[in-house]
Design an enzyme around this catalytic site. Structure first.
Site, PDB file in Angstrom:
ATOM      1  CB  SER A 271     -34.727  68.192  57.657  1.00 21.83           C
ATOM      2  OG  SER A 271     -35.946  68.075  58.365  1.00 21.83           O
ATOM      3  CE  LYS A 272     -30.281  71.362  64.157  1.00 22.92           C
ATOM      4  NZ  LYS A 272     -29.690  70.154  64.434  1.00 22.92           N
TER       5      LYS A 272
END
Ligand code: GLU
Length: 506
Positions: A271-272
């Protein structure tokens, strides 16, 4: 076989299609930038097609009209082209299965849905979900409206027509068989059984004529003669519905291969929060495409001989779905960084040089003040000091700046006024007025002068380096002097001279 078992007939053999030409597809939704997970899916398909003399098709699943954007499509296609993943059929490469955009194929889905209705394998459903008026109107995949509660299945043809004439909106639901097993035979996951009684009468065509994913995907995969569906394992749970649809149409399903998810090193979802997740971000961070391609190919696959560095051709040659394990792949950015440094070292310097301009520009400099030869020389000199193109550009920044800031530790250690105040003017004269501004000659000039002064050459070499680069470490200083060029060398040494003069007064 028990008639309540619905399955794709695939045996666990990649070549089960015998004489059939291999056809695979990558089917992104243009609802965001190209994610590394999607890219890895595209790459595995592309490698599989390449290895098996097959065709790689790009199909755009743009039925989510709200979230699909042309800019995302353009960006995703640009990323794929950048990485060399060209498609044999798809946008811009029309083939016999055009169009390759799902929103341009609505008539086809409608016809197919009608066919199932005619065969009593699907039915019009007029139920409205709670939030009528929204996208979910006419019950989009809403369990409550599923086969347990909805009675629309029992409407007669006349009743359906009547309701339609009255202007009622209807979606089309698949009449899921009431019981049995949907057995997904997957090349990677093995046989995965699903209990059909848990599968609702899912929507295949929404009231606005837009197909749902599971429906569009099987219609397209069938019509486009896809032989192997290679995709992320987040889609495994969709596959029983697709298997049921293939069975309902009497179509031969493709071979399924669900490839494992990619996790961070701490086993959390990519994820970011953990850093970059889009291909574009890796490009911006100065990764070269050869390293990214090599690295991504090894996310959930390894060649039999466990080689780590493979060119695109070698990847194609070695690729096989046999080497894909069931367990998740781990995204180890340190390994990617290492791989990138290997490629920066070994790719032809001209290639690295050509790619530097945007990174120089990002630092706020005009890359075109230097010519191609200058870039090539600088790459050869500096590449072992940089793991990414960003680092390489940062190392070269001093050659684009007006002036440099000196490393304070270097100033203390190397800018000795007692030697340099008197030596600097002559040093500048000798290195800039020499007839031959070459590495060898500059070295001879500097060493000769040190000898004349009765000091070690290092007493001049280190200050020269600091004067040009601002740093205490660099490639061989005589190379760096030539890279700076006569004019810059002169102005840098003069600036150092003034700086040292001021130091002496303190
Ligand atoms: N549009 C789907 C996605 O982006 C494709 C899934 C599939 O390959 O069947 O995940």
């Amino acid at each position: 076989m028990n008639e309540n078992i619905f399955t794709n007939q695939n045996i666990h053999d990649e070549n089960q299609n015998g004489e059939k030409t291999i056809r695979v597809r990558f089917a992104p939704s243009p609802t965001g930038l190209l994610h590394v997970g999607s890219f890895r899916t595209a790459l595995f398909n592309w490698l599989f097609a390449g290895k098996n003399n097959g065709s790689f098709i790009l199909r755009i699943e743009d039925t989510d009209r709200k979230r699909s954007k042309d800019e995302f499509l353009q960006s995703q296609m640009a990323d794929m082209k950048w990485m060399g993943l060209n498609w044999d059929e798809g946008p811009g490469v029309e083939g016999k299965h055009s169009p390759y955009f799902q929103t341009q194929r609505l008539e086809t889905y409608s016809q197919h849905a009608q066919k199932l209705v005619e065969e009593n394998k699907a039915y019009y459903c007029f139920c409205k979900s709670d939030d009528s008026g929204s996208e979910k109107e006419s019950g989009e995949d809403n369990e409550k409206q599923g086969k347990q509660t909805c009675s629309c299945k029992n409407l007669t043809k006349d009743q359906v027509n009547e309701l339609k004439t009255q202007g009622n909106q209807a979606c089309i639901r698949f009449a899921t068989p009431s019981e049995g097993e949907a057995l997904v035979r997957d090349l990677i996951k093995g046989d995965v059984p699903f209990d059909i009684s848990l599968i609702e009468n899912f929507v295949i065509l929404k009231s606005d004529g837009i197909p749902t994913y599971n429906f569009a995907v099987i219609v397209d995969d069938h019509l486009m003669e896809i032989t192997h569906v290679i995709r992320g394992d987040e889609h495994l749970s969709n596959t029983p519905r697709q298997v049921l649809l293939y069975n309902a149409f009497g179509y031969e399903p493709p071979v399924f291969a669900h490839i494992p998810i990619i996790l961070n090193e701490d086993r959390t979802k990519l994820s970011k929060r953990h850093g970059a997740v889009h291909l574009l971000e890796f490009r911006d961070r100065g990764y070269v495409k050869e390293a990214l391609l090599n690295f991504m190919a090894l996310l959930g696959w390894a060649p039999k001989d466990n080689r780590e560095i493979l060119t695109m051709e070698e990847l194609v040659e070695a690729f096989s779905l046999d080497g894909v394990p069931k367990h998740p792949a781990v995204f180890d950015e340190k390994k990617l960084l290492w791989m990138n440094s290997q490629y920066i070292m070994t790719l032809p310097p001209e290639i690295i040089a050509e790619r530097l301009a945007p990174f120089i520009e990002k630092l706020g400099f005009n890359p075109s003040v230097k010519d191609a030869d200058w870039y090539i020389t600088s790459v050869i000199l500096y590449r072992e000091r940089a793991k990414t193109l960003v680092e390489l550009a940062e190392n070269l920044a001093c050659f684009f700046q007006e002036t440099v800031e000196y490393d304070p530790a270097g100033v203390k250690k190397h800018f000795k006024p007692e030697i340099l105040r008197s030596a600097m003017p002559e040093l500048i004269k000798r290195v800039t007025e020499t007839d031959s501004f070459t590495i060898e000659n500059l070295e001879a000039v500097v060493r000769q002068y040190a000898e004349e002064l009765g000091i070690s050459a290092g007493k001049l070499i280190h200050p020269i380096r600091l004067a040009i680069t601002g740093k205490t470490a660099s490639p061989p200083v005589f190379d760096v002097m030539v890279l700076a060029g006569k004019e810059m060398l002169k102005s840098r040494l003069q600036a150092a001279q003034s700086f040292i003069a001021e130091l002496a007064q303190e």
